[in-house]
Design an enzyme around this catalytic site. Structure first.
Site: not given
Ligand code: SF4
Length: 248
Positions: A126-127, A209, A212, A238
């Site tokens: 996701c990141c 986010c 998170c 991330c």
């Molecule tokens: Fe995805 Fe969470 Fe990373 Fe944002 S912080 S990109 S929602 S995993």
């Protein structure tokens, strides 16, 4: 070969600048960067306290200072609010980079909307899609980028230099707040009346986010609220900030 590569500083020159900047103010460092890179320079901002302080400093040096952000499309409402306030206050355009919509659709279809809670692999995917890929796009045309990293945030950040060659993006990464503490940043924001994210008043020292990030309790590590369900304290990055040692 990028312009930044062609104009690459010699390692000895970077070492000497880093020695000089250890006792310099963030404004002096930003002034040097503005002079050296001109409009090939931008602040990469997540609109946390460090970033709004830095943009205020940068804008006072150059009213056309560039500010970029990664809009993951999962940010807290309070972050969008401070983005609007920054736009209005400085009469500036925020260059926002969003994730590829097809990649997001495929990820969500295969793994769910809240996939990041299920595994580190999912969270990293996701990141990658929402942050790292847009960051790569944003940085592809820059000679240098400015970050709000501070050494006292711990982990790999404890060893950052003020100027680093970013081997991944083939440009320079400049960390003017490397030597500052959170309290110094907060004092600057208060003194200059800089617009900031209201979540900082609700126990959020670090804001990413919405799904998170949580607030922290007194005594907790400053980044404890990021991906709080993961137990490895060294995994709380991330992929945006890979520290490159080659140019020390
Ligand atoms: Fe995805 Fe969470 Fe990373 Fe944002 S912080 S990109 S929602 S995993």
């Amino acid at each position: 070969m990028t312009l930044a590569e062609l104009q690459r500083l010699a390692p000895a020159e970077i070492r000497s600048l880093n020695e000089r900047f250890e006792s310099a103010s963030p404004q002096e460092i930003l002034g040097w960067a503005d002079e050296r890179f001109g409009m090939d320079l931008a602040l990469m901002s997540s609109f946390g306290l460090e970033d709004v302080a830095l943009f205020d400093m940068f804008w006072r040096i150059n009213p056309k200072a560039r500010i970029m952000t990664l809009d993951t499309l999962r940010l807290p409402t309070e972050t969008y609010t401070v983005m609007d306030r920054v736009r209005a206050r400085y009469e500036t355009e925020i260059e926002a980079f969003t994730p590829d919509s097809e990649a997001v659709s495929e990820m969500v279809r295969d793994r769910g909307y809240n996939l990041f809670y299920m595994s580190i692999e999912n969270r990293k995917l996701c990141c990658q899609i929402r942050k790292v890929n847009p960051l790569n796009r944003a940085l592809s045309g820059l000679g240098a980028w400015i970050t709000g990293l501070r050494r006292d945030q711990g982990m790999a950040r404890g060893t950052i230099n003020i100027i680093e060659w970013d081997e991944v993006h083939k440009n320079y990464k400049i960390n003017p707040l490397a030597n500052w503490t959170f309290d110094q940043v907060r004092e600057y924001v208060v003194t200059k009346n800089v617009p900031y994210n209201e979540l900082h008043d609700q126990g959020y020292p670090s804001i990413g986010c919405a799904p998170c990030t949580r607030s922290i309790q007194p005594g907790e590590d400053l980044r404890a609220g990021r991906w709080w369900w993961e137990t490895d304290p060294n995994a709380k990055e991330c992929g945006l900030h890979i520290v490159e040692k080659a140019a020390r």
